[in-house]
Design an enzyme around this catalytic site. Structure first.
Site, mmCIF file in Angstrom:
data_model
loop_
_atom_site.group_PDB
_atom_site.id
_atom_site.type_symbol
_atom_site.label_atom_id
_atom_site.label_comp_id
_atom_site.label_asym_id
_atom_site.label_seq_id
_atom_site.Cartn_x
_atom_site.Cartn_y
_atom_site.Cartn_z
ATOM 1 N N HIS A 354 -93.155 72.195 -78.937
ATOM 2 C CA HIS A 354 -91.790 72.713 -79.055
ATOM 3 C C HIS A 354 -91.618 74.110 -78.477
ATOM 4 C CE1 HIS A 354 -89.841 69.606 -81.539
ATOM 5 N NE2 HIS A 354 -91.004 69.455 -82.124
ATOM 6 N N THR A 642 -81.127 71.818 -79.952
ATOM 7 C CA THR A 642 -80.328 70.671 -80.411
ATOM 8 C C THR A 642 -78.931 71.125 -80.807
ATOM 9 O OG1 THR A 642 -81.308 70.887 -82.625
ATOM 10 C CG2 THR A 642 -82.243 69.222 -81.147
ATOM 11 N N LYS A 646 -75.133 69.347 -80.342
ATOM 12 C CA LYS A 646 -74.140 69.172 -81.407
ATOM 13 C C LYS A 646 -72.800 69.758 -80.997
ATOM 14 C CE LYS A 646 -77.931 69.563 -84.655
ATOM 15 N NZ LYS A 646 -78.728 70.544 -85.414
#
Length: 797
Positions: A354, A642, A646
């Site tokens: 990540h 992320t 959204k």
């Protein structure tokens, strides 16, 4: 139709009243809002049991592969509304509670956010679990049941103050305690060789006890399990020590256990903090692997089947001890030889990276690893020797070098597959942090671009827009988000555009009312809502956003009649307790907000909001109301993001760099519908390597000079003029994340945003195109990729 949409209001009322009376022991006249919320939660939970049990039975019958997702974070947020939406019961329950004089929105807000995560890593894990259930892929999530989680943030004098979360101070209605499911977790001690085999004599042990939560998918057809581990003492109390007067030592076993599952990411600036973090990671990993092997052996007696039946995903480096621990369990406990155990472990394990930031790829000193986990230090050294011998890797490409165990390398070496989380990030993994390992293990790295669940992040969080989508596209888009592309065909339909604009304004009015009520700040819902909500970190460049805010304020003051686009700048996010620079940026944001919000000259054109304690529930409030999404990280530093997905899904336009998943968002929505600025990765790398890059950029930008001058003169801290001198100094002389060098480009892009917003119909068209282009970013698509490319797992529906 869901499994429970046909449940009548009378039947639902009876279920809720049953729990109110017989579970909580309350009658209607004396029941509090919390009593009603608990009774409603228990009634909904009852409805989850049938699909949960049915899924378990089907999984055992199929004897297929199970997926096990190991993560230090599961940022699940509030559960009650999510469950209502996936079961199709929100409208029915709203009507039932209304008849009882209870407002559903107030009842939902009464549920505390589960304090099980921090940011994108944990929210991604929660989205993945929900998609795994929606897709009926047999899966377990494994995490820690943190008593206090990260921390509850409040501001005192603009400064971040950390308080313990208290979400478990009341019963948690969604979990089932499994007292019978417990495993002993050893620490410290020494290893001796007996009859040619190593035997670990642990100095400390705790029990990991399971707490299970069903995670239901869309339409309630399948439910998987989130199993959280709570730490409990193996020895409750040392009565002899207590009677001898050593009262503190008598309670030491209980204190150790409670400490392990108390706080997410304890500050590791001390040796004891480092030891606690390592113990937490092993606690999670060992408990999960013991549970996985127990379940496997309840069905099969041949370990050769393990990789065919078990897929384990390590979410970041925190569970990287899964490799050594699985080898330890297979060799020391189950008697397998080294080669076979290592091969089986590698056949089961996979690793998601990540971050490209070297400091975020964990490394533990060999001294600490040897003291906390002496047996694992032996296994790691042997793995390192095998790795070097097999690949010819030397020096920094080893698992152990410079007296440190490098957990990213350990995870990479022990994994069948290593995936990045956006196309750009995966390419950069191959080119930078894992270039040597990619050459040594060709083909191991692949990409799985992140996604978010549309059930929570659109259907639940944004009912106004969801109704527009259903009216325009029909039903079923919730589990086939690619259908949003059909919205482009309706761009010239004024009724659809007007409906999208009306949905946005509904959300903005709701946020305006909340800001007035909770923050005491009046904001205009017709102003542009410009939102940056993220973990506070220098590479995410909240500072650049703030500097542009100050520059805007200065420009408005100088010429207030220049036709400015009214803006509300909204920040949200927490800084790690030990991250001094990020905490100073938080204080500066609050100081700037105090000055700007009190300015009568600019008040109708610019406001700054920074609500404390940003969490999932706040995100669900802010994201649907946002007009502009700030995705402004330094190119090459953000793995994916992320939040960017959204915002796009909810019709916010993005101002951003070519970083992380921004690249793919721009491709999907169209370059003309994305406000791009700043350097790309190659340019950023070249700039960072240039001497005095920051000073040159500042000297070329009069607005930036004026902003920095105002800060250093104490314009926002008049009682302490030197408060932010170090921030200005870093920006002039170091600026590792290129705030100064991208500043003018950022300001130019913000001017483009202003111009676009002044044409409401044009802005709505851009909004529609962003929504239509967001279908690719469903976590269902991501999980289907994992199932096919990494896990070789299949849906059972």
């Amino acid at each position: 139709m869901t499994a429970h949409q046909d449940l009548s209001a009378d039947a639902m009322r009876a279920r809720i009243l049953q729990h109110l009376t017989y579970t909580l022991g309350k009658d209607r006249p004396h029941a509090s809002l919390t009593d009603w919320r608990m009774a409603t939660s228990y009634a909904i939970r009852d409805l989850l049991i049938e699909p949960w049990f049915a899924a378990t039975r089907r999984t055992y019958e199929a004897q297929g592969k199970r997926v096990y997702y190991l993560s230090m974070e599961f940022l699940i947020g509030r559960i009650i509304e999510d469950a209502m939406v996936n079961l199709g019961l929100r409208a029915t329950i709203r009507d039932v509670l209304k008849d009882e004089g209870i407002d559903l929105d107030a009842l939902i807000a009464d549920e505390p956010d589960a304090a099980l995560g921090n940011g994108g890593l944990g929210r991604l894990a929660a989205c993945f679990l929900e998609s795994l259930s929606t897709l009926a892929c047999p899966a377990y999530g494994y995490g820690i049941r943190y008593e206090h989680g990260l921390f509850r943030q409040k501001f005192e004098g603009g400064r971040q103050v950390e308080l313990p979360e208290d979400w478990l101070n009341q019963p948690h209605p969604w979990e089932f305690e499994r007292a019978e499911a417990r495993y002993e977790i050893p620490f410290a001690g020494h290893v001796e060789t007996l009859d040619g085999r190593p035997v670990w004599h642990a100095a400390e042990t705790v029990y990991a006890r399971a707490y299970d939560m069903p995670v239901v998918g869309w339409q309630g057809k399948w439910a998987n399990t989130l199993r959280l581990w709570g730490a409990h003492p193996t020895e409750l109390f040392d009565l002899d020590r207590f009677n001898a007067g050593d009262h503190t030592a008598a309670a030491a076993p209980e204190a150790l256990a409670r400490t392990l599952s108390r706080v997410l990411y304890p500050d590791d600036n001390t040796d004891s903090g480092k030891a606690l973090r390592l113990k937490q990671e092993f606690f999670l990993t060992s408990a999960a692997l013991q549970d996985i092997l127990r379940r496997f052996l309840s069905e099969y007696d041949d370990f050769a089947l393990l990789p065919q039946k078990v897929a384990i995903q390590m979410n970041d480096t925190h569970p990287a001890l899964a490799g050594p621990e699985l080898i330890r369990l297979l060799t020391d406990v189950h008697g397998l030889d080294w080669t076979r155990a290592k091969t089986l472990a590698q056949g089961c394990l996979n690793y998601t990276n990540h971050t490209l930031l070297p400091e975020a790829l964990e490394a533990w000193s060999t001294w600490l690893m040897g003291n906390v986990l002496p047996r694992h230090m032996q296994i790691i050294e042997r793995l390192d020797a095998d790795h070097r011998a097999a690949t010819g890797c030397e020096g920094h490409l080893g698992i152990v070098h410079h007296d440190q165990v490098h957990m990213g390398t350990l995870a990479f070496v022990m994994a069948s597959h290593v995936n990045g989380v956006s196309a750009l990030h995966t390419d950069l993994m191959r080119e930078t942090v894992f270039a040597g390992l990619d050459a040594a293990y060709p083909g191991r790295i692949l990409n799985q671009t992140n996604g978010v669940t549309p059930r929570r992040w659109l259907r639940m969080a944004n009912p106004a827009l969801s109704r527009v989508l259903t009216d325009t596209l029909g039903t079923g888009w919730e589990n086939d988000l690619s259908r949003l592309a059909d919205l482009r065909a309706h761009e010239d339909d004024a009724r659809v555009r007007d409906a999208i604009a009306a949905a946005k304004r509904t959300n903005k009015v709701a946020l305006s009312n909340w800001a007035a009520d909770q923050l005491g700040i009046a904001i205009d819902p017709d102003a542009m809502f410009d939102v940056q909500i993220k973990r506070m970190h220098e590479y995410k460049r909240q500072l650049m956003n703030l500097l542009e805010t100050i520059a805007r304020w200065q420009a408005i003051r100088e010429n207030p009649d220049a036709g400015w686009t009214p803006r509300v700048k909204i920040f949200g996010g927490k800084a790690a307790p030990g991250y001094a620079f990020a905490k100073d940026v938080i204080r500066l944001i609050n100081d700037v907000a105090r000055v700007i919000n009190a300015d009568p000259v600019t008040g109708h054109l610019l406001k700054v909001l920074y609500p404390a304690n940003y969490n999932v529930s706040m995100a669900e409030r802010l994201i649907p109301a946002a007009d502009l999404s700030e995705q402004i990280s330094t190119a090459g530093k953000e793995a994916s993001g992320t939040g960017n997905m959204k915002f796009t899904l909810n019709g916010a336009l993005t101002i951003g760099t070519l970083d992380g998943a921004n690249v793919e968002i721009r491709e999907q929505v169209g370059a003309e519908n994305f406000f791009l600025f700043g350097m790309d990765v190659a340019q950023a790398q070249a700039c960072a390597a240039t001497q005095d890059h920051a000073r040159a950029a500042i000297l070329a930008s009069q607005p930036l000079q004026d902003v920095l001058q105002a800060i250093v003169e104490g314009r926002f801290s008049p009682t302490d003029t030197g408060r932010y001198a170090h921030i200005v100094d870093v920006t002039w002389n170091h600026d590792p994340f290129l705030v100064a060098s991208d500043f003018d480009s950022y300001c130019a892009a913000q001017a483009q945003v202003d111009a676009a917003y002044q044409d409401p119909d044009h802005w709505t068209r851009l909004t529609l195109r962003n929504i239509a282009g967001s279908g690719h970013f469903s976590s269902d698509r991501t999980i289907q990729g994992y199932m096919a490319d990494i896990w070789q797992a299949h849906s059972l529906l």
